[in-house]
Scaffold this active site. Structure first.
Site, PDB file in Angstrom:
ATOM      1  N   TYR A  56       0.805  -1.185   0.054  1.00  0.00           N
ATOM      2  CA  TYR A  56       0.019  -0.094   0.060  1.00  0.00           C
ATOM      3  C   TYR A  56       0.966   1.094   0.022  1.00  0.00           C
ATOM      4  O   TYR A  56       1.794   1.185   0.843  1.00  0.00           O
ATOM      5  CB  TYR A  56      -0.858  -0.194   1.242  1.00  0.00           C
ATOM      6  CG  TYR A  56      -2.296   0.090   0.867  1.00  0.00           C
ATOM      7  CD1 TYR A  56      -2.977   1.050   0.378  1.00  0.00           C
ATOM      8  CD2 TYR A  56      -3.001  -1.254   1.090  1.00  0.00           C
ATOM      9  CE1 TYR A  56      -4.222   1.255   0.010  1.00  0.00           C
ATOM     10  CE2 TYR A  56      -4.505  -1.177   0.626  1.00  0.00           C
ATOM     11  CZ  TYR A  56      -4.946  -0.082   0.088  1.00  0.00           C
ATOM     12  OH  TYR A  56      -6.219  -0.158  -0.412  1.00  0.00           O
ATOM     13  N   GLU A  58      -0.390   4.816  -0.608  1.00  0.00           N
ATOM     14  CA  GLU A  58      -1.263   6.279  -0.630  1.00  0.00           C
ATOM     15  C   GLU A  58      -0.316   7.361  -0.687  1.00  0.00           C
ATOM     16  O   GLU A  58       0.686   7.424   0.181  1.00  0.00           O
ATOM     17  CB  GLU A  58      -2.270   6.467   0.470  1.00  0.00           C
ATOM     18  CG  GLU A  58      -3.539   5.372   0.147  1.00  0.00           C
ATOM     19  CD  GLU A  58      -4.502   5.603   1.191  1.00  0.00           C
ATOM     20  OE1 GLU A  58      -4.386   6.405   2.123  1.00  0.00           O
ATOM     21  OE2 GLU A  58      -5.567   5.183   1.068  1.00  0.00           O
ATOM     22  N   ASP A 202      -7.537  13.421 -24.979  1.00  0.00           N
ATOM     23  CA  ASP A 202      -7.581  12.046 -24.461  1.00  0.00           C
ATOM     24  C   ASP A 202      -7.260  11.253 -25.496  1.00  0.00           C
ATOM     25  O   ASP A 202      -7.656  10.953 -26.502  1.00  0.00           O
ATOM     26  CB  ASP A 202      -9.319  11.433 -24.218  1.00  0.00           C
ATOM     27  CG  ASP A 202      -9.087  10.135 -23.573  1.00  0.00           C
ATOM     28  OD1 ASP A 202      -8.495   9.345 -23.849  1.00  0.00           O
ATOM     29  OD2 ASP A 202     -10.261  10.005 -23.142  1.00  0.00           O
ATOM     30  N   THR A 228      -4.920   5.976 -21.710  1.00  0.00           N
ATOM     31  CA  THR A 228      -4.866   4.543 -20.976  1.00  0.00           C
ATOM     32  C   THR A 228      -3.465   4.007 -21.459  1.00  0.00           C
ATOM     33  O   THR A 228      -2.815   4.613 -22.046  1.00  0.00           O
ATOM     34  CB  THR A 228      -5.924   3.579 -21.564  1.00  0.00           C
ATOM     35  OG1 THR A 228      -5.805   3.689 -22.998  1.00  0.00           O
ATOM     36  CG2 THR A 228      -7.378   3.982 -21.037  1.00  0.00           C
ATOM     37  N   LYS A 231      -3.602   0.199 -24.787  1.00  0.00           N
ATOM     38  CA  LYS A 231      -4.132   0.047 -26.113  1.00  0.00           C
ATOM     39  C   LYS A 231      -2.971   0.277 -26.926  1.00  0.00           C
ATOM     40  O   LYS A 231      -2.162  -0.771 -26.996  1.00  0.00           O
ATOM     41  CB  LYS A 231      -5.078   1.248 -26.453  1.00  0.00           C
ATOM     42  CG  LYS A 231      -6.416   1.163 -25.582  1.00  0.00           C
ATOM     43  CD  LYS A 231      -7.263   2.201 -26.146  1.00  0.00           C
ATOM     44  CE  LYS A 231      -8.563   2.118 -25.218  1.00  0.00           C
ATOM     45  NZ  LYS A 231      -8.578   2.668 -23.601  1.00  0.00           N
ATOM     46  N   ARG A 237      -2.906  -2.837 -18.066  1.00  0.00           N
ATOM     47  CA  ARG A 237      -4.145  -1.841 -17.829  1.00  0.00           C
ATOM     48  C   ARG A 237      -4.074  -0.970 -16.894  1.00  0.00           C
ATOM     49  O   ARG A 237      -3.734  -1.258 -15.751  1.00  0.00           O
ATOM     50  CB  ARG A 237      -5.558  -3.131 -17.234  1.00  0.00           C
ATOM     51  CG  ARG A 237      -5.626  -4.013 -18.016  1.00  0.00           C
ATOM     52  CD  ARG A 237      -6.065  -3.881 -19.553  1.00  0.00           C
ATOM     53  NE  ARG A 237      -7.404  -3.293 -19.609  1.00  0.00           N
ATOM     54  CZ  ARG A 237      -8.364  -3.691 -20.190  1.00  0.00           C
ATOM     55  NH1 ARG A 237      -8.301  -4.814 -21.101  1.00  0.00           N
ATOM     56  NH2 ARG A 237      -9.575  -2.890 -20.419  1.00  0.00           N
TER      57      ARG A 237
HETATM   58  C1  LIG Z   1     -10.669   7.590 -25.465  1.00  0.00           C
HETATM   59  C2  LIG Z   1     -11.022   6.726 -24.316  1.00  0.00           C
HETATM   60  N1  LIG Z   1     -10.772   7.166 -23.292  1.00  0.00           N
HETATM   61  C3  LIG Z   1     -10.861   6.532 -22.094  1.00  0.00           C
HETATM   62  C4  LIG Z   1     -11.146   5.204 -22.067  1.00  0.00           C
HETATM   63  C5  LIG Z   1     -11.529   4.480 -20.783  1.00  0.00           C
HETATM   64  O1  LIG Z   1     -10.530   3.709 -20.481  1.00  0.00           O
HETATM   65  P1  LIG Z   1     -11.024   2.440 -19.336  1.00  0.00           P
HETATM   66  O2  LIG Z   1     -11.700   1.389 -20.173  1.00  0.00           O
HETATM   67  O3  LIG Z   1      -9.617   2.015 -19.047  1.00  0.00           O
HETATM   68  O4  LIG Z   1     -11.708   3.081 -18.261  1.00  0.00           O
HETATM   69  C6  LIG Z   1     -11.355   4.715 -23.325  1.00  0.00           C
HETATM   70  C7  LIG Z   1     -11.263   3.138 -23.250  1.00  0.00           C
HETATM   71  O5  LIG Z   1     -11.776   2.581 -24.329  1.00  0.00           O
HETATM   72  C8  LIG Z   1     -11.189   5.301 -24.568  1.00  0.00           C
HETATM   73  O6  LIG Z   1     -11.238   4.739 -25.674  1.00  0.00           O
END
Ligand SMILES: Cc1ncc(COP(=O)(O)O)c(C=O)c1O
Length: 422
Positions: A56, A58, A202, A228, A231, A237
């Site tokens: 842990y 935090e 994003d 993320t 991908k 993950r």
């Molecule tokens: C553009 C985008 N943002 C955020 C996410 C969210 O990711 P998670 O599924 O890990 O919560 C995704 C997931 O596919 C995504 O494609």
């Protein structure tokens, strides 16, 4: 056989071990084309299943709420330093549990409940967390949504600007989950500046392409970048939030203590491994290859009469409207899965069908490129897809079975990280 091997699990919990071994075989035998998936390296797999899961921690390096952080601090610092150097950012937070919590932390950092946020509508390719109605981000904030142009299938920045000027959002999201075209980060930044909004890029889908120089970077344009790590970036993950120095404290406070407790240290270590890998020449070649494979596949699919949203792709992702093939997305995706070609059914922009039974399919080339498939293979992949869709319409399961066998035969020549034939 799963690699690294799982002998203790096999002895202690054979039921679970059997399922995991079967999943490894399934991933080996299928042409995995879900655009958000990949195969991580065995080094990433090893890092994510270590004793770091026991700890842990935090807080942040040097400011923790539990003792015993002598080794966790340098591990998290390594991940942060690698993120900063790979993407060229001032600040990185590697603690978000996944992409959705990372985006939620952005809301907490910059918005009060009821404030206006602007993002791409989900059916146009945006993500749930960009203010879609069923998400907390759409329920607790005031979302306004941009679309793609009906004719071109592309984002029209004049329309985005008009909406931003009318609605004055405090935060604007760009990037998405089914966007086959290059995101114009400077264009979005100009709009955000004009209305005084924080621009959030994003880059969950395209982070690996950006790291490998195969998509323009939002750095220098976006105030905050969320991604993320699992991908195209080919990590575990998890997620990261990167930001200019100005927003570093707000982001860190939003992640912890605002939204989360202890970070998942085993994931942090695996992110560090993936970030090191993503800085190599090999990964640069990989990222460019992902894009080249997607372009070759888009061309081949078009030749087989598939209608592609926006007419093609600039990145790893293809969105196809199957209306011209007389089949809906869901039965097509299910038949393709039976044929060893794994992808997902998806809405297409201005879809007249329902999200659970939409007109399209979404696919990507990140995973098959990791396996080593090249542009030469893409005409065959498109031909299999075409034949499968036609077979599905005639309930011709024999053809679908034959294709599944051909897919398995092809893939046998391409090793999968995480699996070795027994
Ligand atoms: C553009 C985008 N943002 C955020 C996410 C969210 O990711 P998670 O599924 O890990 O919560 C995704 C997931 O596919 C995504 O494609």
């Amino acid at each position: 056989m799963h690699v690294p091997p799982i002998p203790h699990l096999t002895a202690e919990d054979p039921q679970l071990a059997t399922l995991i071994e079967a999943e490894a075989t399934r991933q080996h035998d299928k042409l995995r084309m879900i655009a958000s998936e990949n195969y991580v390296s065995e080094a990433v797999l090893e890092a994510s299943s270590t004793v770091l899961t026991n700890k842990y921690s935090e807080g942040y390096a040097g400011k923790r709420y539990y003792e015993g952080q002598q080794l966790i601090d340098p591990i998290e610092t390594l991940a942060i330093d690698r993120a900063k150097s790979l993407f060229g950012v001032d600040h990185a937070n590697v603690q978000p549990y996944s992409g959705s919590p990372a985006n939620l932390a952005v809301y907490l950092a910059f918005l009060q409940p009821g404030d206006t946020v602007m993002g791409m509508a989900l059916p146009m390719g945006g993500h749930l967390t960009h203010g879609w109605s069923v998400s907390a981000t759409g329920k607790w904030f005031n979302p306004v949504r941009y679309a793609v142009n009906r004719e071109t299938g592309r984002i029209d920045l004049d329309e985005v600007r008009d909406l931003a000027l009318a609605e004055r959002p405090k935060v604007i999201f760009c990037g998405g989950t089914a966007v086959p075209r290059t995101i114009d980060f400077p264009g979005f930044a100009a709009i955000a500046r004009e209305v005084g909004a924080v621009l959030v890029a994003d880059i969950a889908h395209i982070a690996g392409l950006i790291a490998g120089g195969a998509h323009p970077s939002p750095v220098g344009h976006a105030d905050v970048i969320t991604t993320t790590t699992h991908k195209t970036l080919r990590g575990p993950r998890g997620a990261m939030i990167m930001a200019t120095a100005e927003h570093a404290t707000a982001i860190d406070k939003a992640v912890f203590p605002g939204l989360q407790g202890g970070p998942h240290n085993h994931t942090t270590a695996a992110i560090a491994v993936a970030l090191r890998e993503a800085g190599t020449q090999d990964f640069r070649r990989y990222a460019h290859h992902v894009v080249a494979n997607a372009a070759a596949l888009a061309t081949a699919l078009t030749e087989h009469g598939f209608t592609l949203s926006s007419g093609g792709t600039d990145n790893h992702l293809i969105l196809a409207d199957l209306t011209s093939k007389d089949i809906a997305g869901k039965p097509a995706a299910q038949a393709l899965d039976r044929a060893g070609i794994e992808l997902n059914y998806n809405t297409v922009p201005y879809d007249t069908r329902k999200p659970f039974d939409p007109s399209g399919i979404r696919l990507g080339t990140a995973a098959l490129t990791t396996r080593g498939l090249t542009e030469e293979h893409m005409p065959q992949v498109a031909a299999w897809m075409d034949e499968t869709v036609a077979a599905a319409l005639k309930d011709d399961e024999a053809t679908i079975d034959r294709i599944a066998g051909e897919v398995r035969d092809l893939l046998a020549a391409f090793p999968m990280p995480g699996y070795r034939a027994a």
